[in-house]
Design an enzyme around this catalytic site. Sequence first.
Site, PDB file in Angstrom:
ATOM      1  N   THR A 105       0.818  -1.218   0.000  1.00  0.00           N
ATOM      2  CA  THR A 105       0.000   0.000   0.000  1.00  0.00           C
ATOM      3  C   THR A 105       0.843   1.255   0.000  1.00  0.00           C
ATOM      4  O   THR A 105       0.479   2.271  -0.587  1.00  0.00           O
ATOM      5  CB  THR A 105      -0.923   0.000   1.229  1.00  0.00           C
ATOM      6  OG1 THR A 105      -1.879  -1.023   1.066  1.00  0.00           O
ATOM      7  CG2 THR A 105      -1.636   1.322   1.418  1.00  0.00           C
ATOM      8  N   TYR A 125      -8.087   0.485  -3.615  1.00  0.00           N
ATOM      9  CA  TYR A 125      -6.980   1.070  -4.402  1.00  0.00           C
ATOM     10  C   TYR A 125      -6.125  -0.079  -4.927  1.00  0.00           C
ATOM     11  O   TYR A 125      -6.356  -1.251  -4.607  1.00  0.00           O
ATOM     12  CB  TYR A 125      -6.137   1.992  -3.512  1.00  0.00           C
ATOM     13  CG  TYR A 125      -5.636   1.304  -2.267  1.00  0.00           C
ATOM     14  CD1 TYR A 125      -6.351   1.382  -1.066  1.00  0.00           C
ATOM     15  CD2 TYR A 125      -4.482   0.516  -2.283  1.00  0.00           C
ATOM     16  CE1 TYR A 125      -5.937   0.709   0.064  1.00  0.00           C
ATOM     17  CE2 TYR A 125      -4.069  -0.164  -1.161  1.00  0.00           C
ATOM     18  CZ  TYR A 125      -4.797  -0.050   0.013  1.00  0.00           C
ATOM     19  OH  TYR A 125      -4.385  -0.726   1.132  1.00  0.00           O
ATOM     20  N   SER A 129       1.586  -7.662  -0.592  1.00  0.00           N
ATOM     21  CA  SER A 129       2.323  -8.632   0.223  1.00  0.00           C
ATOM     22  C   SER A 129       1.545  -9.900   0.560  1.00  0.00           C
ATOM     23  O   SER A 129       2.132 -10.861   1.066  1.00  0.00           O
ATOM     24  CB  SER A 129       2.827  -7.976   1.507  1.00  0.00           C
ATOM     25  OG  SER A 129       1.783  -7.826   2.451  1.00  0.00           O
ATOM     26  N   THR A 177       1.432  -4.300   4.223  1.00  0.00           N
ATOM     27  CA  THR A 177       1.216  -4.523   5.662  1.00  0.00           C
ATOM     28  C   THR A 177       0.676  -5.911   5.960  1.00  0.00           C
ATOM     29  O   THR A 177       0.812  -6.402   7.069  1.00  0.00           O
ATOM     30  CB  THR A 177       0.210  -3.490   6.207  1.00  0.00           C
ATOM     31  OG1 THR A 177      -1.013  -3.612   5.469  1.00  0.00           O
ATOM     32  CG2 THR A 177       0.769  -2.083   6.111  1.00  0.00           C
ATOM     33  N   ASP A 178       0.087  -6.586   4.964  1.00  0.00           N
ATOM     34  CA  ASP A 178      -0.567  -7.864   5.258  1.00  0.00           C
ATOM     35  C   ASP A 178       0.399  -8.908   5.803  1.00  0.00           C
ATOM     36  O   ASP A 178       0.044  -9.672   6.698  1.00  0.00           O
ATOM     37  CB  ASP A 178      -1.243  -8.441   3.996  1.00  0.00           C
ATOM     38  CG  ASP A 178      -2.509  -7.669   3.630  1.00  0.00           C
ATOM     39  OD1 ASP A 178      -2.778  -6.646   4.286  1.00  0.00           O
ATOM     40  OD2 ASP A 178      -3.203  -8.078   2.694  1.00  0.00           O
ATOM     41  N   LYS A 190      -0.306  -7.665  12.757  1.00  0.00           N
ATOM     42  CA  LYS A 190      -1.322  -6.726  12.227  1.00  0.00           C
ATOM     43  C   LYS A 190      -2.630  -7.064  12.925  1.00  0.00           C
ATOM     44  O   LYS A 190      -3.151  -8.162  12.778  1.00  0.00           O
ATOM     45  CB  LYS A 190      -1.425  -6.876  10.708  1.00  0.00           C
ATOM     46  CG  LYS A 190      -2.399  -5.872  10.076  1.00  0.00           C
ATOM     47  CD  LYS A 190      -2.356  -5.917   8.548  1.00  0.00           C
ATOM     48  CE  LYS A 190      -3.310  -4.876   7.943  1.00  0.00           C
ATOM     49  NZ  LYS A 190      -3.254  -4.867   6.447  1.00  0.00           N
ATOM     50  N   GLU A 223      -2.850 -28.562  26.627  1.00  0.00           N
ATOM     51  CA  GLU A 223      -4.112 -29.091  26.071  1.00  0.00           C
ATOM     52  C   GLU A 223      -3.896 -30.389  25.289  1.00  0.00           C
ATOM     53  O   GLU A 223      -4.858 -30.974  24.781  1.00  0.00           O
ATOM     54  CB  GLU A 223      -4.745 -28.040  25.152  1.00  0.00           C
ATOM     55  CG  GLU A 223      -5.433 -26.919  25.901  1.00  0.00           C
ATOM     56  CD  GLU A 223      -6.629 -27.411  26.696  1.00  0.00           C
ATOM     57  OE1 GLU A 223      -6.881 -26.859  27.778  1.00  0.00           O
ATOM     58  OE2 GLU A 223      -7.280 -28.386  26.255  1.00  0.00           O
TER      59      GLU A 223
HETATM   60  N1  DAS Z   1      -2.580  -5.779   0.089  1.00  0.00           N
HETATM   61  C1  DAS Z   1      -1.897  -5.142   1.190  1.00  0.00           C
HETATM   62  C2  DAS Z   1      -0.435  -5.577   1.164  1.00  0.00           C
HETATM   63  O1  DAS Z   1       0.221  -5.401   0.142  1.00  0.00           O
HETATM   64  C3  DAS Z   1      -1.904  -3.669   1.152  1.00  0.00           C
HETATM   65  C4  DAS Z   1      -1.068  -3.091   2.246  1.00  0.00           C
HETATM   66  O2  DAS Z   1       0.141  -2.916   2.084  1.00  0.00           O
HETATM   67  O3  DAS Z   1      -1.626  -2.859   3.295  1.00  0.00           O
HETATM   68  O4  DAS Z   1       0.003  -6.065   2.202  1.00  0.00           O
END
Ligand code: DAS
Length: 355
Positions: free
Chosen positions: A38, A52, A85, A118-119, A191, A312
Amino acid sequence: MLASRLAGYGLAVATLCTASFSYADSLPNVTILATGGTIAGTGATSTTTVGYSAAKLGVEKLIEAVPEMKTIANVSGEQVFQIASENMTNDHWLKLAKRVNELLKQSSVDGIVITHGTDTIEETAYFLNLVVKSKKPVVIVGAMRPATAISADGPINLYNAVGIAGSKDAQGRGVLVALNDEIQGAREVTKSNTMLASTFRAPDLGSLGYVVRGKPVFYRATARKHTVDTEFDIGKLDQLPEVDVVYGYANAKRTPIDAFVAGGDVGLVHAGTGNGSLATPVKEALKEARAKGVIVVRSSRTGSGITARNGEANDDELDFVAADNLNAQKARILLMLALTKTRDTKDIQRMFEVY
Ligand code: DAS
């Protein structure tokens, strides 16, 4: 639209910063390795913060949009790959890690920033935390809003990441993740929210510190081994062992476990309910997988707390490994690297207590 916004931003800021942007001996040398996400994303309008396209802008555009960086570091950029990602693969990780290690061997490189979606930032960060062979700072940065959005968080996140990567105080702390003015450790960060700029959290133990005026302020350090202190070396590896994750829930079936085993997996991580609990059909399937030589790690879907050995499930009897407080996606990474060294479950359990 994008060009005018970025150019306008750059122009506006350039008039504020009179410092020359030429190379300065007094500044640290920071290399930015761009991978997509992103932070490099573009939307149809300035209010497009969902829907986007990620991974559109190249590293030079990201650097151009933040001229202030050149007052705190000598910045250079490389586009290692350009992906959202969620599409990160083991092959991407090996390519990125090898480039990081190659660059950090150079005395002219003081630190590295990696721009990333970020994923899966938390996964790439933990993988690098275990295989980077340098004490120099490696800081992974992303954004929750695309570069074209009002109040895009990418530019300030990138500026802060460069400030950390150029800081001597960030040396020897393992791989760091920096967004939203916070500094997180690679092992604990995850995340935690689909939308918020504050999404990155370390639910068990909290962040390592903050970034203020582009400088890191640390309050604690990770207690687990990382980077130069690990036994993992990916230098000669051109692939990683096949390990997958199976999610636990009410009424879970054995089907995915059988499918992964049939597909040739050598390791499986189970994200169990609660303290890594195994539903009966799942336990049976995992026992059969173990009998075929597959290494099984019990983790938890809860997102925090220790999955205790012999809690467990009777791991001694089942010959399973307990994930300690690693979530399932991170347990997968440690298990993959462990399997490049050993198939001995006692040795693998030791690794989960050390890294
Ligand atoms: N699709 C998500 C990624 O590329 C967008 C982001 O970076 O948050 O991880």
